[in-house]
Design a protein around this motif. Structure first.
Motif, mmCIF file in Angstrom:
data_model
loop_
_atom_site.group_PDB
_atom_site.id
_atom_site.type_symbol
_atom_site.label_atom_id
_atom_site.label_comp_id
_atom_site.label_asym_id
_atom_site.label_seq_id
_atom_site.Cartn_x
_atom_site.Cartn_y
_atom_site.Cartn_z
ATOM 1 N N CYS A 169 0.863 -1.234 -0.062
ATOM 2 C CA CYS A 169 -0.019 -0.058 0.187
ATOM 3 C C CYS A 169 0.950 1.266 -0.023
ATOM 4 N N CYS A 170 0.609 2.183 -0.848
ATOM 5 C CA CYS A 170 1.379 3.298 -1.113
ATOM 6 C C CYS A 170 1.418 4.311 0.074
ATOM 7 N N LYS A 171 0.458 4.228 0.683
ATOM 8 C CA LYS A 171 0.122 5.184 1.887
ATOM 9 C C LYS A 171 0.597 4.385 3.273
ATOM 10 N N GLN A 172 0.748 3.106 3.213
ATOM 11 C CA GLN A 172 1.198 2.664 4.530
ATOM 12 C C GLN A 172 2.592 1.631 4.502
ATOM 13 N N CYS A 173 3.374 1.990 3.100
ATOM 14 C CA CYS A 173 4.525 1.281 3.170
ATOM 15 C C CYS A 173 5.595 2.204 3.780
ATOM 16 N N ALA A 174 6.848 1.699 3.673
ATOM 17 C CA ALA A 174 7.870 2.683 4.602
ATOM 18 C C ALA A 174 7.844 4.067 3.981
ATOM 19 N N VAL A 175 7.756 4.419 2.745
ATOM 20 C CA VAL A 175 7.709 5.788 2.311
ATOM 21 C C VAL A 175 6.415 6.436 2.735
ATOM 22 N N GLY A 176 5.381 5.786 2.589
ATOM 23 C CA GLY A 176 3.998 6.285 2.862
ATOM 24 C C GLY A 176 4.121 6.529 4.283
ATOM 25 N N ASN A 177 4.558 5.980 5.197
ATOM 26 C CA ASN A 177 4.391 6.387 6.592
ATOM 27 C C ASN A 177 5.512 7.518 6.934
ATOM 28 N N ILE A 178 6.528 7.579 6.242
ATOM 29 C CA ILE A 178 7.535 8.691 6.589
ATOM 30 C C ILE A 178 6.717 9.671 6.085
ATOM 31 N N LEU A 179 5.946 9.635 4.963
ATOM 32 C CA LEU A 179 5.361 11.148 4.358
ATOM 33 C C LEU A 179 3.915 11.031 4.905
ATOM 34 N N ASP A 180 3.706 10.739 6.142
ATOM 35 C CA ASP A 180 2.297 10.992 6.489
ATOM 36 C C ASP A 180 1.148 10.380 6.033
ATOM 37 N N HIS A 181 1.423 9.167 5.389
ATOM 38 C CA HIS A 181 0.131 8.262 5.114
ATOM 39 C C HIS A 181 -0.232 8.887 3.673
ATOM 40 N N THR A 182 0.505 9.622 2.814
ATOM 41 C CA THR A 182 0.138 10.206 1.650
ATOM 42 C C THR A 182 0.823 9.286 0.627
ATOM 43 N N ASP A 183 0.210 9.354 -0.672
ATOM 44 C CA ASP A 183 0.740 8.587 -1.593
ATOM 45 C C ASP A 183 1.284 9.381 -2.654
ATOM 46 N N SER A 184 1.354 10.665 -2.626
ATOM 47 C CA SER A 184 1.718 11.523 -3.720
ATOM 48 C C SER A 184 3.184 11.112 -4.126
ATOM 49 N N PHE A 222 15.228 20.381 -8.579
ATOM 50 C CA PHE A 222 14.844 21.766 -7.944
ATOM 51 C C PHE A 222 15.398 21.738 -6.650
ATOM 52 N N GLY A 223 15.802 20.496 -6.044
ATOM 53 C CA GLY A 223 16.331 20.480 -4.779
ATOM 54 C C GLY A 223 15.209 20.104 -3.532
ATOM 55 N N ARG A 224 13.968 19.885 -4.276
ATOM 56 C CA ARG A 224 12.627 19.564 -3.346
ATOM 57 C C ARG A 224 12.970 18.485 -2.435
ATOM 58 N N THR A 225 12.510 18.537 -1.364
ATOM 59 C CA THR A 225 12.657 17.674 -0.253
ATOM 60 C C THR A 225 11.158 17.288 0.323
ATOM 61 N N PHE A 226 10.756 16.123 0.677
ATOM 62 C CA PHE A 226 9.443 15.517 1.277
ATOM 63 C C PHE A 226 9.983 15.119 2.659
ATOM 64 N N ASN A 227 9.461 15.880 3.541
ATOM 65 C CA ASN A 227 9.873 15.478 5.139
ATOM 66 C C ASN A 227 11.326 15.446 5.291
ATOM 67 N N GLY A 228 12.072 16.267 4.715
ATOM 68 C CA GLY A 228 13.563 16.079 4.710
ATOM 69 C C GLY A 228 14.307 15.351 3.540
ATOM 70 N N TYR A 229 13.456 14.369 2.813
ATOM 71 C CA TYR A 229 14.146 13.402 1.928
ATOM 72 C C TYR A 229 13.894 13.801 0.373
ATOM 73 N N THR A 230 14.990 13.761 -0.524
ATOM 74 C CA THR A 230 14.923 14.113 -1.771
ATOM 75 C C THR A 230 14.043 12.799 -2.451
ATOM 76 N N PRO A 231 13.583 13.130 -3.480
ATOM 77 C CA PRO A 231 12.949 11.729 -4.233
ATOM 78 C C PRO A 231 13.942 10.528 -4.512
ATOM 79 N N HIS A 232 14.935 10.889 -4.983
ATOM 80 C CA HIS A 232 15.838 9.804 -4.879
ATOM 81 C C HIS A 232 15.968 9.141 -3.469
ATOM 82 N N GLU A 233 16.396 9.739 -2.579
ATOM 83 C CA GLU A 233 16.591 9.031 -1.371
ATOM 84 C C GLU A 233 15.066 8.366 -1.003
#
Length: 146
Positions: free
Chosen positions: A27-42, A65-76
């Motif tokens: 589940c994209c909202k409940q996997c490792a990244v989904g949880n790190i990103l507050d249960h979002t799937d964006s 553009f150097g965007r981070t999501f809760n401190g993590y880059t897209p690649h991370e």
């Protein structure tokens, strides 16, 4: 041991997800990244395939553009998810024909995945691996070394 804010926040979210049974690799909202990103799937729009570490156009734009999501880059983030899924026993990228664990939400499987993720998060932030328990068993001249 000093850690980073993003590390502390991610670990707290993953710990909570593990113990409240809201961790699900499929589940994209409940996997490792989904949880790190507050249960979002964006975050799933950063790549064309779940489990891939290859950024798509949208992911590359955010990365460049150097965007981070809760401190993590897209690649991370894509690497966190790939590490989690591989350690849980998935063949990547996720596809209904690829190998996967029979019981993906089994606590032992999830623990293996989380252990691998925590190790990677430590590497990203240059901190000692908090999952490394070998220091607890090191002895020097019949005395515990701390």
């Amino acid at each position: 041991m000093e850690t980073t804010n993003r590390f502390d926040t991610a670990i707290k979210k993953l710990y909570k997800a593990f113990h409240s049974n809201t961790l699900n690799p499929e589940c994209c909202k409940q996997c490792a990244v989904g949880n790190i990103l507050d249960h979002t799937d964006s975050w799933k729009h950063l790549s064309d395939e779940h489990g891939s570490t290859k950024l798509n156009y949208v992911g590359l734009v955010h990365q460049n553009f150097g965007r981070t999501f809760n401190g993590y880059t897209p690649h991370e983030l894509l690497n966190v998810e790939a590490i989690f899924l591989k350690a849980c026993g998935y063949q990547l990228p996720l596809h209904h024909n690829n190998n996967k664990p029979i019981h993906p939400t089994d606590k032992n499987i999830l623990f293996k995945g989380l252990s691998a993720v925590v190790t990677f998060l430590c590497e990203l932030d240059g901190i000692p691996n908090v999952m490394d328990y070998t220091k607890l068993f090191e002895f020097e001249h019949d005395q515990m070394s701390l």
